[in-house]
Design a protein around this motif. Structure first.
Motif, mmCIF file in Angstrom:
data_model
loop_
_atom_site.group_PDB
_atom_site.id
_atom_site.type_symbol
_atom_site.label_atom_id
_atom_site.label_comp_id
_atom_site.label_asym_id
_atom_site.label_seq_id
_atom_site.Cartn_x
_atom_site.Cartn_y
_atom_site.Cartn_z
ATOM 1 N N LYS A 498 -0.510 11.241 -14.123
ATOM 2 C CA LYS A 498 -0.864 9.953 -14.721
ATOM 3 C C LYS A 498 -0.540 8.778 -13.808
ATOM 4 C CE LYS A 498 -0.145 11.550 -19.475
ATOM 5 N NZ LYS A 498 0.560 11.290 -20.757
ATOM 6 N N LEU A 499 0.269 9.051 -12.770
ATOM 7 C CA LEU A 499 0.606 7.988 -11.829
ATOM 8 C C LEU A 499 -0.550 7.773 -10.867
ATOM 9 C CD1 LEU A 499 4.302 8.953 -11.017
ATOM 10 C CD2 LEU A 499 3.545 7.026 -12.403
ATOM 11 N N PRO A 500 -0.949 6.552 -10.590
ATOM 12 C CA PRO A 500 -2.085 6.312 -9.687
ATOM 13 C C PRO A 500 -1.718 6.624 -8.250
ATOM 14 C CG PRO A 500 -1.060 4.240 -10.304
ATOM 15 C CD PRO A 500 -0.375 5.311 -11.114
ATOM 16 N N GLY A 501 -2.714 7.136 -7.485
ATOM 17 C CA GLY A 501 -2.512 7.388 -6.068
ATOM 18 C C GLY A 501 -2.643 6.121 -5.260
ATOM 19 N N LEU A 502 -2.473 6.271 -3.924
ATOM 20 C CA LEU A 502 -2.549 5.094 -3.061
ATOM 21 C C LEU A 502 -3.952 4.512 -3.026
ATOM 22 C CD1 LEU A 502 -0.352 6.153 -0.021
ATOM 23 C CD2 LEU A 502 0.166 4.430 -1.726
ATOM 24 N N SER A 503 -4.964 5.401 -2.998
ATOM 25 C CA SER A 503 -6.342 4.915 -2.927
ATOM 26 C C SER A 503 -6.721 4.152 -4.184
ATOM 27 C CB SER A 503 -7.302 6.081 -2.704
ATOM 28 O OG SER A 503 -7.155 7.032 -3.760
ATOM 29 N N LYS A 504 -6.206 4.616 -5.360
ATOM 30 C CA LYS A 504 -6.495 3.930 -6.614
ATOM 31 C C LYS A 504 -5.684 2.645 -6.738
ATOM 32 C CE LYS A 504 -7.820 8.023 -9.230
ATOM 33 N NZ LYS A 504 -7.510 8.864 -10.399
ATOM 34 N N ALA A 505 -4.475 2.714 -6.208
ATOM 35 C CA ALA A 505 -3.623 1.535 -6.316
ATOM 36 C C ALA A 505 -4.172 0.378 -5.483
ATOM 37 C CB ALA A 505 -2.198 1.874 -5.876
ATOM 38 N N ASP A 506 -4.706 0.706 -4.259
ATOM 39 C CA ASP A 506 -5.241 -0.338 -3.394
ATOM 40 C C ASP A 506 -6.439 0.240 -2.652
ATOM 41 O OD1 ASP A 506 -5.789 -2.464 -1.844
ATOM 42 O OD2 ASP A 506 -3.837 -2.583 -0.855
ATOM 43 N N PRO A 507 -7.669 -0.014 -3.099
ATOM 44 C CA PRO A 507 -8.841 0.590 -2.462
ATOM 45 C C PRO A 507 -9.035 0.154 -1.015
ATOM 46 C CG PRO A 507 -9.491 -1.098 -4.050
ATOM 47 C CD PRO A 507 -8.021 -0.883 -4.223
ATOM 48 N N GLU A 508 -8.453 -0.993 -0.623
ATOM 49 C CA GLU A 508 -8.612 -1.467 0.748
ATOM 50 C C GLU A 508 -7.612 -0.832 1.702
ATOM 51 O OE1 GLU A 508 -8.363 -5.650 0.696
ATOM 52 O OE2 GLU A 508 -10.163 -5.947 -0.549
ATOM 53 N N LEU A 509 -6.680 -0.044 1.182
ATOM 54 C CA LEU A 509 -5.654 0.566 2.024
ATOM 55 C C LEU A 509 -6.213 1.841 2.652
ATOM 56 C CD1 LEU A 509 -2.682 0.391 2.925
ATOM 57 C CD2 LEU A 509 -2.108 1.853 0.989
ATOM 58 N N ASP A 510 -6.323 1.903 3.997
ATOM 59 C CA ASP A 510 -6.838 3.077 4.698
ATOM 60 C C ASP A 510 -5.723 4.077 4.923
ATOM 61 O OD1 ASP A 510 -9.310 1.884 4.829
ATOM 62 O OD2 ASP A 510 -8.833 0.863 6.726
ATOM 63 N N ALA A 511 -6.147 5.331 5.111
ATOM 64 C CA ALA A 511 -5.167 6.376 5.417
ATOM 65 C C ALA A 511 -4.576 6.118 6.799
ATOM 66 C CB ALA A 511 -5.831 7.743 5.366
ATOM 67 N N ILE A 512 -3.279 6.307 6.932
ATOM 68 C CA ILE A 512 -2.582 6.037 8.185
ATOM 69 C C ILE A 512 -2.279 7.366 8.869
ATOM 70 C CG2 ILE A 512 -0.521 5.014 9.211
ATOM 71 C CD1 ILE A 512 -0.389 3.175 6.801
ATOM 72 N N SER A 513 -2.674 7.473 10.121
ATOM 73 C CA SER A 513 -2.394 8.679 10.899
ATOM 74 C C SER A 513 -0.993 8.591 11.467
ATOM 75 C CB SER A 513 -3.413 8.820 12.031
ATOM 76 O OG SER A 513 -3.082 9.915 12.852
ATOM 77 N N ILE A 514 -0.230 9.672 11.299
ATOM 78 C CA ILE A 514 1.151 9.674 11.793
ATOM 79 C C ILE A 514 1.166 9.625 13.308
ATOM 80 C CG2 ILE A 514 3.276 11.033 11.881
ATOM 81 C CD1 ILE A 514 2.588 12.083 9.127
ATOM 82 N N GLU A 515 0.178 10.311 13.940
ATOM 83 C CA GLU A 515 0.152 10.328 15.401
ATOM 84 C C GLU A 515 -0.102 8.939 15.979
ATOM 85 O OE1 GLU A 515 -1.427 12.339 13.482
ATOM 86 O OE2 GLU A 515 -0.574 14.319 13.860
ATOM 87 N N ALA A 516 -0.795 8.109 15.181
ATOM 88 C CA ALA A 516 -1.120 6.766 15.682
ATOM 89 C C ALA A 516 0.046 5.801 15.589
ATOM 90 C CB ALA A 516 -2.314 6.198 14.918
ATOM 91 N N LEU A 517 1.091 6.211 14.868
ATOM 92 C CA LEU A 517 2.244 5.327 14.740
ATOM 93 C C LEU A 517 3.034 5.301 16.029
ATOM 94 C CD1 LEU A 517 3.469 6.356 11.183
ATOM 95 C CD2 LEU A 517 2.299 4.251 11.813
ATOM 96 N N PRO A 518 3.638 4.196 16.390
ATOM 97 C CA PRO A 518 4.428 4.148 17.634
ATOM 98 C C PRO A 518 5.678 4.990 17.523
ATOM 99 C CG PRO A 518 4.672 2.117 16.386
ATOM 100 C CD PRO A 518 3.598 2.914 15.707
ATOM 101 N N LYS A 519 5.961 5.714 18.620
ATOM 102 C CA LYS A 519 7.171 6.530 18.641
ATOM 103 C C LYS A 519 8.355 5.667 19.029
ATOM 104 C CE LYS A 519 4.744 10.766 19.833
ATOM 105 N NZ LYS A 519 4.609 11.872 20.805
ATOM 106 N N THR A 520 9.468 5.920 18.388
ATOM 107 C CA THR A 520 10.663 5.126 18.655
ATOM 108 C C THR A 520 11.744 6.010 19.210
ATOM 109 O OG1 THR A 520 11.471 5.478 16.421
ATOM 110 C CG2 THR A 520 10.117 3.519 16.805
#
Length: 644
Positions: A498-520
């Protein structure tokens, strides 16, 4: 003769309110003298006395016939109500069986209950016997009942009173419109309250256009409400002008209301306030409402105790206890003045504790004592004071929330859970009787949170589930998921859907690739990874920031920098001013192991020490003694001696 008297009596009775009541009483007395058991003549004489407003005569007449008292229970109730003999009237109202009570009896009983402060019971009488569909009344009597019902609701639940008024669809009589103004103001709808009061004033003029005296009295009530609304809206100047005119009113409730509002505006300060308070003390409290009586008692207590020495305050406190026996306002006023005058919280605490021990009416003193303890950060004592409150006050959301917070601050989460359990059980029992607490869901949510902290996950999940099904709030759904995940994964998964997913919560929010995130690494960004069209990955180095170099003032790149630029100016070798005096006893500069003067080095070098110490002593004796250097002061003195 008897037939003629009977015909005359019938004619007089037929005239109604315009009849000669003294003539009716004299005729019925003659019939009762010949036959004491004539119930109709007795009833006729009692009613004549009541219509004549000689209520004591009606009561004495009924008391003369004890066998007929049950038949005249309504008449006795009405007479005692009009005579303000509330205790006797309550005894009759509670001693009469419900099946023997008429509509008129219930109406007078409801008015009596409201007078003695039992507005909730009065509203229940109106609701069950007059307002409900089965017992609905129409016409003038119906409008009077609706007005009284709104007045009762406004005493304890203004919101419910306004909701009932909105259902009337604008079909307002004068009494209904006037009584709706107060609850609307209490709910913060000042504009709507002013609009309703304006309508009430118009209806009042129409209703009493033939009776100038009655119209003047009713218009004074309307102007009192107008001044009150002006005060609430912040127009204190207009409010004072309106209320000052009403201070001279002949009606005690109007005078008292105007003075109390003026004292509220002035906050009890100034010479006028003292004069108004003295005037308030001269008004008889017999005709005042319960709220006006309480407010008058509070002001009298504060004015008698204010601006006096401690001994005078104590004497005034004892006098007020005698004047208002059983009232909490004398100890509350005395304790508040002691606390305000910084006489010490111990004396205020002693006054409140003594009253709590001596009197059964002490709930407000307990709340004041708890506030006193909490101001001193005495949580345990504050809890003890609040736990002594009565059942209704103890289970109010505000008191429950305070107790829960105090228990949690002491780390007693289990005790806070017990308080919440008791409060919920109390309000559930009230719901069965038709009394609803608007904040019961808040109590349930707090209780569920406490259960979760105590690891009682099943109880927490059931409470959260009940709230989620009732309201559909995501907070409660997540509470079910968190609680059920400890013992029932299927239930947790069911509610997690019953909890909304990310896509339902914010339709403008794109999926984020972990590989594309900067490594620290070590808190610094090393590099970012990207892919080109062929799928090959490339490392993108982070750009280095270009910072502008800071150069000294008047910098010339052709000149060599001064090697002594790090020394203070007064220590530099080229600064001759006063340098000799300052550094004459200074032998070296820098850390240990630094450069040393050559002559000193020779003296300190033990490796060059001769074997024969006697030869060294002989060399020292050969050297002439060196005279000590004279200071400038000695030189000046020597010059003065030569001049002499």
């Amino acid at each position: 003769m008897a037939v003629a008297k009977l015909e005359e009596l019938q004619r007089l009775v037929g005239e109604g309110e315009d009849a000669d009541f003294d003539k009716i009483i004299s005729i019925t007395k003659g019939f009762l003298a010949s036959d004491e058991k004539d119930l109709e003549m007795l009833r006729c004489q009692v009613i004549a006395n009541i219509l004549k407003e000689d209520y004591w005569a009606a009561v004495k007449l009924i008391d003369r016939y004890p066998n007929h008292k049950k038949s005249f229970s309504f008449h006795l109730l009405y007479c005692y109500y009009q005579l303000k003999q509330n205790d006797k009237a309550m005894k009759i109202a509670q001693g009469t069986q419900d099946k023997l009570k008429t509509k008129g009896f219930w109406h007078v009983q409801a008015q009596l209950y409201r007078r003695v402060g039992k507005s909730e019971e009065a509203s229940e009488i109106y609701k069950n016997h007059f307002i409900s569909k089965k017992a609905r009344m129409a016409g003038e009597s119906g409008s009077e009942i609706r007005a009284n019902y709104i007045a009762c609701l406004s005493d304890f639940d203004p919101q419910k009173a306004t909701e009932y008024g909105d259902k009337l669809d604008g079909k307002h009589t004068y009494a209904v419109a006037y009584n709706l103004a107060a609850p609307l103001a209490a709910c913060g709808r000042i504009g709507r309250a002013e609009e309703m009061l304006g309508k009430a004033m118009e209806l009042c003029k129409e209703e009493y256009k033939d009776d100038k005296e009655e119209l003047e009295q009713e218009m004074e009530s309307n102007h009192l409400m107008k001044g009150y609304l002006a005060m609430l809206s912040g127009n204190t100047g207009d409010a004072q002008k309106i209320l000052m005119k009403l201070v001279e009113s002949k009606q005690d409730p109007i005078r008292a209301g105007a003075i109390l509002n003026l004292l509220h505006i002035s906050n009890g300060s100034g010479g006028d306030s003292m004069d108004l308070a003295k005037t308030l003390g001269t008004i008889s409290t017999n005709n005042l409402s319960n709220q006006q009586k309480k407010a008058a008692e509070v002001n009298q207590c504060l004015m008698m105790i204010k601006k006096r020495s401690y001994k005078d305050q104590a004497a005034a406190f004892e006098a007020l206890k005698r004047k208002y026996p059983g009232s909490e306002y004398p100890p509350l006023s005395f304790a508040s003045q002691l606390f305000k005058d910084k006489k010490g919280t111990e004396q205020a605490e002693r006054v409140l504790k003594q009253w709590i021990q001596e009197s059964s009416n002490c709930d407000e003193c307990r709340i004041a004592l708890a506030s006193l303890y909490l101001s001193q950060k005495k949580s345990k004592e504050g809890i003890e004071a609040l736990l002594g409150l009565g059942g209704n006050l103890l289970n109010q959301p505000g008191v429950v929330g305070t107790l829960v917070r105090l228990y949690n601050s002491l780390g007693l989460i289990s005790e806070s859970g017990k308080i919440l359990d008791n409060a919920l059980a109390y309000w559930k029992s009230k719901e069965e009787k038709g009394v609803v607490c608007s904040e019961v869901n808040v109590l349930k949510a707090a209780n569920a949170h406490a259960k979760y902290k105590l690891k009682e996950y099943k109880e927490a999940a059931s409470m959260y589930q009940e709230l989620a099904n009732q309201t559909g709030d995501l907070q409660y759904i997540s509470g079910v998921v968190a609680s059920a995940s400890h013992y029932d994964l299927s239930l947790a998964e069911k509610f997690a859907k019953k909890l909304p997913g990310l896509s339902k919560a914010d339709p403008e929010l794109d999926a984020i690739s972990i590989e594309a995130l900067p490594k620290t690494a070590g808190g610094t960004v090393a590099a970012a990874v990207t892919s080109d069209a062929g799928g090959d990955t490339k490392m993108i180095q982070k750009r280095k920031k270009k910072r502008k170099k800071r150069l000294p003032k008047n910098y010339n790149p052709e000149d060599t920098p001064d090697p002594e630029r790090w020394l203070p100016k007064w220590e530099r070798s080229y600064n001759k001013r006063g340098r000799g005096k300052r550094n004459r006893n200074k032998q070296m500069r820098g850390p240990q192991g630094g450069a040393v003067r050559a002559d000193l080095a020779e003296k300190l070098d033990k490796s060059a020490k001769p074997d024969n110490v006697e030869d060294v002593k002989a060399d020292v004796k050969k050297k002439p003694p060196v005279a000590p250097k004279k200071s400038n002061r000695d030189k000046r003195r020597a010059k003065k001696k030569k001049r002499r």
